[in-house]
Design a protein around this motif. Structure first.
Motif, PDB file in Angstrom:
ATOM      1  N   MET B 153       0.871  -1.098  -0.154  1.00 45.55           N
ATOM      2  CA  MET B 153      -0.114  -0.033  -0.066  1.00 45.55           C
ATOM      3  C   MET B 153       0.756   1.262  -0.069  1.00 45.55           C
ATOM      4  SD  MET B 153      -3.271   0.377  -0.164  1.00 45.55           S
ATOM      5  CE  MET B 153      -4.138   1.858  -0.243  1.00 45.55           C
ATOM      6  N   LEU B 155       3.739   1.542  -1.345  1.00 40.47           N
ATOM      7  CA  LEU B 155       4.182   1.665  -2.971  1.00 40.47           C
ATOM      8  C   LEU B 155       3.211   2.296  -3.707  1.00 40.47           C
ATOM      9  CD1 LEU B 155       6.534  -1.161  -3.948  1.00 40.47           C
ATOM     10  CD2 LEU B 155       5.369   0.423  -5.518  1.00 40.47           C
ATOM     11  N   LEU B 157       0.566   4.163  -2.586  1.00 38.47           N
ATOM     12  CA  LEU B 157       0.382   5.774  -2.223  1.00 38.47           C
ATOM     13  C   LEU B 157       1.394   6.623  -2.722  1.00 38.47           C
ATOM     14  CD1 LEU B 157      -1.707   5.434   0.820  1.00 38.47           C
ATOM     15  CD2 LEU B 157      -2.488   5.961  -1.151  1.00 38.47           C
ATOM     16  N   GLY B 158       2.691   6.152  -2.725  1.00 39.90           N
ATOM     17  CA  GLY B 158       3.775   6.751  -2.626  1.00 39.90           C
ATOM     18  C   GLY B 158       4.327   7.068  -4.502  1.00 39.90           C
ATOM     19  N   LYS B 159       3.884   5.867  -5.103  1.00 44.86           N
ATOM     20  CA  LYS B 159       4.622   5.832  -6.409  1.00 44.86           C
ATOM     21  C   LYS B 159       3.321   5.873  -7.388  1.00 44.86           C
ATOM     22  CE  LYS B 159       9.024   5.866  -5.887  1.00 44.86           C
ATOM     23  NZ  LYS B 159       8.591   6.799  -4.522  1.00 44.86           N
ATOM     24  N   LYS B 240       0.867  -2.511 -13.417  1.00 39.16           N
ATOM     25  CA  LYS B 240       2.303  -2.842 -13.620  1.00 39.16           C
ATOM     26  C   LYS B 240       3.023  -1.496 -14.199  1.00 39.16           C
ATOM     27  CE  LYS B 240       2.516  -7.576 -13.313  1.00 39.16           C
ATOM     28  NZ  LYS B 240       2.235  -8.631 -14.211  1.00 39.16           N
ATOM     29  N   GLY B 241       2.320  -0.560 -14.276  1.00 39.89           N
ATOM     30  CA  GLY B 241       2.820   0.674 -14.797  1.00 39.89           C
ATOM     31  C   GLY B 241       3.275   0.795 -16.372  1.00 39.89           C
ATOM     32  N   GLN B 244       4.329   4.387 -16.827  1.00 40.62           N
ATOM     33  CA  GLN B 244       5.332   4.251 -15.900  1.00 40.62           C
ATOM     34  C   GLN B 244       5.540   5.018 -14.806  1.00 40.62           C
ATOM     35  OE1 GLN B 244       5.136   6.042 -18.331  1.00 40.62           O
ATOM     36  NE2 GLN B 244       5.564   7.887 -17.043  1.00 40.62           N
ATOM     37  N   GLY B 245       5.996   4.581 -13.886  1.00 39.21           N
ATOM     38  CA  GLY B 245       6.168   5.363 -12.364  1.00 39.21           C
ATOM     39  C   GLY B 245       7.124   6.580 -12.671  1.00 39.21           C
ATOM     40  N   ARG B 246       7.341   7.210 -11.666  1.00 42.95           N
ATOM     41  CA  ARG B 246       8.576   8.194 -11.491  1.00 42.95           C
ATOM     42  C   ARG B 246       9.696   7.325 -10.872  1.00 42.95           C
ATOM     43  NH1 ARG B 246       4.910  10.401  -6.808  1.00 42.95           N
ATOM     44  NH2 ARG B 246       3.080  11.306  -7.895  1.00 42.95           N
ATOM     45  N   ASP B 247      10.434   8.263 -10.915  1.00 45.20           N
ATOM     46  CA  ASP B 247      11.816   7.660  -9.934  1.00 45.20           C
ATOM     47  C   ASP B 247      12.469   6.686 -10.754  1.00 45.20           C
ATOM     48  OD1 ASP B 247      12.580   8.227  -6.946  1.00 45.20           O
ATOM     49  OD2 ASP B 247      13.314   6.431  -7.779  1.00 45.20           O
TER      50      ASP B 247
END
Lengths: 253, 253
Positions: B153, B155, B157-159, B240-241, B244-247
């Motif tokens: 969770m 992950l 909320l953060g990403k 799965k993105g 795509q996610g950040r970072d």
DNA sequence: CGCGCGATTGAGCTATTTCAACCCCTGTGG
DNA sequence: CCACAGGGGTTGAAATAGCTCAATCGCGCG
């Protein structure tokens, strides 16, 4: 040289005893004899250095780790090479509890600065807890506490804005250091701005800007990694949501 | 009438036995005799109704609860009357593990629809685990698993962005229902859009818009609380993105 | 049949991200 | 001992995802 090494190891050993004590046996309830049994299974720690791994995602789970000195970060891969920092672990804190379930580590742990880490083979700990009810209870508490902390973090990520998140982060460090007898208002960050941002779900730039702003507002002094919290109460007020959070939902029933 | 009541209670009792079994003893390892001992301490459940509380924040911790049928939400107050929804609990899932540490509930649990809930007095469970090593191990795993879920969770909320969050939420429900033998692609939501948004760290409006969009995109059918997941693979791809996610941070060392 | 709340939809608004440039330590090698 | 390279950090400006505000809808319930 070898003489020095022996002394050094022994001092770690002793300190390790302390950290095991405080982490696992907080509110007592353990007989002296049991404490020693517990201590017997704790492996002495070699000093580890920045970048060293305690374990990696996918490794078989064997041990829990307790930070004696220094700091460790845990992180999980998200997508495409990105990673989510799951936590920073300071002296007295335990690492690896999330791996018990699957018997495999789902995250990696990497040392952020020169650190001493104790290793506790879980199988042996488990045997011990089966024979010492109060230790079993401590284990349950420990696991439960970790859940509680994650919950706090969910609240942070779900409901707080950038300002509140950073303030909460700083206060958390402050309190945890204080608990270990270190200064609550003057410390060095062992993690980069990038890692802080990652942890808090913020962009590096946002973290940087906030540090600047907090300093301008007289809340803290920042000099690179050196942090001085000047106005703890104001930071606390920030977290409590003087800048109020969203969602005034009230549920019927 | 009293006849009917007895029958009804007994059926719950039996079902309860099942849910205890599957939650606490998943991968076996318990002797038949031990299973019965475990089952003996589980309190039979009265049916509860929408809005009923299992416990409230601040209550003394006495028992764990296992959802037999229905659903429960847990939530903690944030600031000024606002609340953070911490989780939705479906059949087979356990509630209250976070309270072991402080011996006090830090969150509240409220029933979302007519539900049957088993109660397990923790003190008795603890005694039992001290005498049944495999049960103790199950408890550790259970607690550890909860930590792992919280991590997921974090992950989320953060990403993840709004789209990915909602997709992940729907898939989570889907999988959990499937595990209980229910349809993974056709179900009713027992929580409001508001609660979903709260849980996912999104505004109600965003949730609503996303439901609409997902439907337009042929991922699902939405009719009020009735959800049909039409294209599971696409939803999985979303999470799965593919967006795509950040970072992309990569750490040295 | 009408009230009310949950849900939806639209339209600006803003916090935060993204992109980009620049700075400043730190460490390295000539 | 100094120049330079490189990474972390800071700062500015532009872009945007998601929030807020506001209006409307429509089901469910009394």
């Amino acid at each position: 040289m070898s003489q020095r090494t022996v002394i050094s190891l022994e001092s770690i050993r002793v300190a390790c005893k302390n950290c095991t004590l405080s982490s696992l046996c907080l509110p007592m309830g353990l007989a002296q004899e049991d404490v020693e049994r517990l201590d017997d299974i704790v492996k002495r720690a070699r000093p580890l250095h920045r970048g060293d791994s305690l374990f990696r995602e996918g490794d078989k789970f064997r041990s829990l780790y307790v930070v004696k000195t220094g700091s460790v970060k845990t992180f999980a891969p998200s997508q495409e090479g990105g990673e989510q920092v799951l936590g920073f672990h300071l002296p007295g804190e335990i690492i690896g509890l999330d791996a018990i379930d699957k018997d495999v580590h789902a995250c990696s742990a990497r040392v952020l600065e020169t650190s001493a880490i104790c290793e506790i083979p879980f199988a042996r700990l488990e045997e011990l807890t089966a024979n010492i009810p109060s230790l079993q209870h401590q284990m349950y508490r420990l696991l439960s506490k970790e859940i509680g902390q994650d919950t706090d973090m969910l609240l942070l990520l779900g409901k707080k804005n950038a300002e509140e998140r950073l303030a909460a982060f700083l206060l958390s460090l402050s309190q945890r250091l204080h608990k270990r007898g270190l200064s609550p208002s003057d410390f060095y960050l062992s993690m980069s701005r990038h890692e802080i941002g990652n942890y808090l779900g913020l962009a590096v730039e946002t973290v940087s800007r906030l540090f600047t702003r907090f300093q301008e507002d007289g809340l803290m002094q920042v000099d690179r990694k050196h942090i001085q919290l000047v106005d703890l109460p104001a930071l606390e007020a920030l977290v409590k949501g003087v800048g109020q959070g969203r969602d005034k939902q009230q549920q019927p029933g």
